[in-house]
Design a protein around this motif. Structure first.
Motif, PDB file in Angstrom:
ATOM      1  N   GLY A 124      -0.193  -3.919   5.623  1.00  0.00           N
ATOM      2  CA  GLY A 124      -0.802  -5.159   5.159  1.00  0.00           C
ATOM      3  C   GLY A 124      -2.166  -5.395   5.776  1.00  0.00           C
ATOM      4  N   LYS A 125      -2.259  -5.152   7.077  1.00  0.00           N
ATOM      5  CA  LYS A 125      -3.530  -5.361   7.770  1.00  0.00           C
ATOM      6  C   LYS A 125      -4.567  -4.322   7.346  1.00  0.00           C
ATOM      7  N   LEU A 126      -4.146  -3.059   7.232  1.00  0.00           N
ATOM      8  CA  LEU A 126      -5.075  -1.997   6.848  1.00  0.00           C
ATOM      9  C   LEU A 126      -5.596  -2.205   5.427  1.00  0.00           C
ATOM     10  N   LEU A 127      -4.715  -2.655   4.541  1.00  0.00           N
ATOM     11  CA  LEU A 127      -5.138  -2.915   3.165  1.00  0.00           C
ATOM     12  C   LEU A 127      -6.167  -4.034   3.126  1.00  0.00           C
ATOM     13  N   LYS A 128      -5.943  -5.063   3.924  1.00  0.00           N
ATOM     14  CA  LYS A 128      -6.880  -6.178   3.958  1.00  0.00           C
ATOM     15  C   LYS A 128      -8.218  -5.766   4.565  1.00  0.00           C
ATOM     16  N   LEU A 129      -8.189  -4.988   5.649  1.00  0.00           N
ATOM     17  CA  LEU A 129      -9.429  -4.577   6.313  1.00  0.00           C
ATOM     18  C   LEU A 129     -10.285  -3.687   5.417  1.00  0.00           C
ATOM     19  N   ASN A 130      -9.650  -3.008   4.471  1.00  0.00           N
ATOM     20  CA  ASN A 130     -10.388  -2.121   3.580  1.00  0.00           C
ATOM     21  C   ASN A 130     -10.662  -2.750   2.219  1.00  0.00           C
ATOM     22  N   SER A 131     -10.469  -4.065   2.113  1.00  0.00           N
ATOM     23  CA  SER A 131     -10.664  -4.748   0.832  1.00  0.00           C
ATOM     24  C   SER A 131     -11.575  -5.955   1.004  1.00  0.00           C
ATOM     25  N   THR A 132     -12.200  -6.328  -0.087  1.00  0.00           N
ATOM     26  CA  THR A 132     -12.964  -7.569  -0.162  1.00  0.00           C
ATOM     27  C   THR A 132     -12.339  -8.406  -1.277  1.00  0.00           C
ATOM     28  N   PRO A 133     -12.706  -9.688  -1.390  1.00  0.00           N
ATOM     29  CA  PRO A 133     -12.162 -10.471  -2.511  1.00  0.00           C
ATOM     30  C   PRO A 133     -12.405  -9.816  -3.869  1.00  0.00           C
ATOM     31  N   ARG A 134     -13.520  -9.100  -3.979  1.00  0.00           N
ATOM     32  CA  ARG A 134     -13.839  -8.457  -5.258  1.00  0.00           C
ATOM     33  C   ARG A 134     -12.990  -7.217  -5.509  1.00  0.00           C
ATOM     34  N   THR A 135     -12.634  -6.505  -4.440  1.00  0.00           N
ATOM     35  CA  THR A 135     -11.899  -5.240  -4.606  1.00  0.00           C
ATOM     36  C   THR A 135     -10.405  -5.364  -4.317  1.00  0.00           C
ATOM     37  N   ALA A 136      -9.951  -6.552  -3.918  1.00  0.00           N
ATOM     38  CA  ALA A 136      -8.545  -6.708  -3.503  1.00  0.00           C
ATOM     39  C   ALA A 136      -7.578  -6.307  -4.610  1.00  0.00           C
ATOM     40  N   ASP A 137      -7.858  -6.747  -5.832  1.00  0.00           N
ATOM     41  CA  ASP A 137      -6.947  -6.450  -6.939  1.00  0.00           C
ATOM     42  C   ASP A 137      -6.914  -4.949  -7.222  1.00  0.00           C
ATOM     43  N   LYS A 138      -8.093  -4.338  -7.240  1.00  0.00           N
ATOM     44  CA  LYS A 138      -8.192  -2.898  -7.486  1.00  0.00           C
ATOM     45  C   LYS A 138      -7.466  -2.101  -6.407  1.00  0.00           C
ATOM     46  N   HIS A 139      -7.707  -2.440  -5.156  1.00  0.00           N
ATOM     47  CA  HIS A 139      -7.098  -1.701  -4.053  1.00  0.00           C
ATOM     48  C   HIS A 139      -5.586  -1.903  -4.007  1.00  0.00           C
ATOM     49  N   THR A 140      -5.137  -3.120  -4.306  1.00  0.00           N
ATOM     50  CA  THR A 140      -3.693  -3.393  -4.286  1.00  0.00           C
ATOM     51  C   THR A 140      -2.981  -2.627  -5.387  1.00  0.00           C
ATOM     52  N   ASN A 141      -3.546  -2.646  -6.599  1.00  0.00           N
ATOM     53  CA  ASN A 141      -2.959  -1.878  -7.702  1.00  0.00           C
ATOM     54  C   ASN A 141      -2.910  -0.393  -7.375  1.00  0.00           C
ATOM     55  N   THR A 142      -3.993   0.107  -6.785  1.00  0.00           N
ATOM     56  CA  THR A 142      -4.051   1.528  -6.434  1.00  0.00           C
ATOM     57  C   THR A 142      -3.000   1.879  -5.392  1.00  0.00           C
ATOM     58  N   PHE A 143      -2.920   1.053  -4.350  1.00  0.00           N
ATOM     59  CA  PHE A 143      -1.964   1.344  -3.279  1.00  0.00           C
ATOM     60  C   PHE A 143      -0.532   1.371  -3.805  1.00  0.00           C
ATOM     61  N   PHE A 144      -0.138   0.314  -4.502  1.00  0.00           N
ATOM     62  CA  PHE A 144       1.249   0.241  -4.958  1.00  0.00           C
ATOM     63  C   PHE A 144       1.546   1.291  -6.029  1.00  0.00           C
ATOM     64  N   GLY A 145       0.548   1.598  -6.855  1.00  0.00           N
ATOM     65  CA  GLY A 145       0.756   2.625  -7.871  1.00  0.00           C
ATOM     66  C   GLY A 145       1.050   3.980  -7.251  1.00  0.00           C
ATOM     67  N   ILE A 146       0.223   4.383  -6.279  1.00  0.00           N
ATOM     68  CA  ILE A 146       0.432   5.674  -5.617  1.00  0.00           C
ATOM     69  C   ILE A 146       1.679   5.639  -4.743  1.00  0.00           C
ATOM     70  N   CYS A 147       1.835   4.563  -3.994  1.00  0.00           N
ATOM     71  CA  CYS A 147       2.965   4.442  -3.073  1.00  0.00           C
ATOM     72  C   CYS A 147       4.298   4.558  -3.808  1.00  0.00           C
ATOM     73  N   TYR A 148       4.439   3.809  -4.891  1.00  0.00           N
ATOM     74  CA  TYR A 148       5.720   3.784  -5.593  1.00  0.00           C
ATOM     75  C   TYR A 148       5.899   4.940  -6.569  1.00  0.00           C
ATOM     76  N   SER A 149       4.877   5.784  -6.706  1.00  0.00           N
ATOM     77  CA  SER A 149       5.090   7.010  -7.484  1.00  0.00           C
ATOM     78  C   SER A 149       6.105   7.907  -6.785  1.00  0.00           C
ATOM     79  N   SER A 150       6.349   7.622  -5.508  1.00  0.00           N
ATOM     80  CA  SER A 150       7.353   8.386  -4.759  1.00  0.00           C
ATOM     81  C   SER A 150       8.730   8.273  -5.394  1.00  0.00           C
ATOM     82  N   THR A 151       9.000   7.149  -6.055  1.00  0.00           N
ATOM     83  CA  THR A 151      10.300   7.005  -6.716  1.00  0.00           C
ATOM     84  C   THR A 151      10.448   8.016  -7.854  1.00  0.00           C
TER      85      THR A 151
END
Length: 447
Positions: A124-151
């Motif tokens: 949570g902290k690392l995602l926030k430190l690497n995001s801005t209000p403008r990129t938060a949505d993009k980075h969150t979608n990317t993280f969860f998309g790649i992360c949950y591809s493990s399923t």
């Protein structure tokens, strides 16, 4: 621009590491109950049938506790050391399944929870430190998309195991040993990615700043970090987030454990039920991936689909999935092997697939909206709030496994459908408060 690109690369690297780790964890969760039944070499058969639920309860209780204290642990040890220790604890549980002993399984389950709490707290902290209000949505979608591809990869892996062994009605001990070795190696791969990942300094992880909520300070001493977590927790308005976060723990336990184990246990689904178990995990993971990347690439084209409306969509899909599970999977299938019929008195393997698709889409859509909402409301306390997010998720997961010991599947699904309604109501109130805050702030700024 280069700085933003580097941050995006950091998010991708973090997501890939979580994908490797989750490959081992989800693969383990999908077969956990059946693995214990196969490896059990003791007289107490009653304990055998409940062992996975007991282990999972220990796992998620320790996960919840660890999540709450994870900001202080991360601040004290540093991000890299903390996530590596956390990954090692996860590895210890999956790897020791090779030499299964009940006491060792229970002990390492608790250790896995401690490790995963720290890992997700750092996320949570690392995602926030690497995001801005403008990129938060993009980075969150990317993280969860790649992360949950493990399923997806976990389910494909299990299907390949069935094809190679030509065994459709369970697992041999040798097969389980090889399976757990491969899953352990995957977690080890995640460890190596995190080891070589550039981590922020302790000062960055515990920086002093002010949030939008009443000017609360996020300080950089470990005692104050812990106090700050509890300050957030005991705010009157935080109860809605507690209910909301608990829902995601409930949802996660449904798609990662309850659906796979009940399909495997229901002999009415036929000798191919283990294929169907892996197939449902595959379509669920695919749905999560499609949902995340659909809004990543096309979300900007649906301007009328606000964050609240997306959350409504996600909750409706999830509710439908829960209702379908209630009707189409035998009620006693969560208690062990059963030949009982479902409530609709008609058995078809298609129903669990449909439920898996809907819960995959619904869960990821709702979770992404909640994550971006948190990053807006707590821009400088993301570590503390995400630790509470994970803590309450642990509560929700443990809640399901405690219910699973005592209640049948249909009663459990009825309870969590009510919980889902409360969760979306809480999100509505939270989003409304944020909208009102932004409106007032904008009007004051303009004047």
């Amino acid at each position: 621009m280069k700085h933003l690109e580097r941050n995006f690369r950091n998010v991708i690297q973090l997501a890939i590491a979580f994908c490797f780790i989750n490959f081992g964890i989800y693969g383990h969760q999908y077969i956990f109950k059946e693995a214990i039944i196969t490896m059990w070499d003791y007289d107490d058969l009653k304990l055998r049938d409940k062992a996975s639920d007991i282990a999972n309860t220990l796992y998620y209780v320790s996960f919840g506790i660890s999540s709450v204290v994870s900001p202080a642990i991360i601040g004290f040890l540093g991000a890299k050391v903390a996530v590596l220790i956390g990954t090692t604890l996860i590895f210890s549980h999956v790897f020791t399944m090779i030499i299964f002993k009940p006491w060792l399984c229970f002990l390492t389950s608790a250790g896995q929870g401690l490790g995963f709490g720290v890992l997700w707290g750092a996320q949570g902290k690392l995602l926030k430190l690497n995001s801005t209000p403008r990129t938060a949505d993009k980075h969150t979608n990317t993280f969860f998309g790649i992360c949950y591809s493990s399923t997806i990869f976990s389910s494909i892996f299990l299907i390949c195991i069935f094809i190679i062994t030509k065994k459709t009605d369970g697992y041999s001990i040798d097969t389980l040993i090889v399976t757990y070795l491969i899953m352990s190696m995957s977690i080890g791969g995640g460890f190596m990615i995190l080891f070589f990942m550039r981590m922020p300094s302790k000062n960055e992880m515990t920086s002093i700043s002010i949030t939008i909520e009443n000017g609360t300070l996020a300080t950089n001493t470990y005692v104050e970090i812990m106090f700050n977590v509890f300050r957030v927790l005991f705010k009157k308005n935080f109860i809605k987030y507690g209910i909301l976060f608990t829902h995601f723990g409930i949802s996660c336990s449904i798609w990662s454990s309850l659906i796979p184990s009940t399909i495997s246990a229901s002999t009415e689904f036929g000798r191919q039920r283990f294929y169907h178990m892996a197939g449902c995990c595959f379509v669920q993971g695919t749905s999560q991936l499609i949902g995340a990347f659909f809004f990543f690439f096309y979300g900007h084209k649906f301007r009328k689909l606000t964050r609240l409306r997306k959350a409504y969509l996600g909750s409706i899909l999830t509710f439908f999935a829960y209702f379908l599970i209630l009707l189409t999977i035998p009620p006693k299938s969560n208690q062990g092997r059963t030949n009982e019929k479902p409530h609709i008195q008609f058995v078809s393997f298609l129903f669990p697939y449909i439920a898996s698709i809907f819960i995959g889409f619904g869960d990821i859509i709702f979770k992404i909206q909640t994550t971006t909402h948190i990053m807006d409301v707590y821009p400088d306390q993301s570590g503390e709030v995400f630790s509470l997010f994970n803590g309450f998720q642990g509560v929700g997961m443990a809640f399901i496994f405690i219910l699973n010991i005592h209640l049948t599947l249909d009663i459990i699904m009825s309870i969590i459908m009510v919980c889902l309604i409360f969760a979306i109501f809480c999100f509505y109130n939270a989003e409304k408060e944020l909208f009102n805050y932004i409106t007032v702030t904008s009007s004051l700024t303009s004047t």
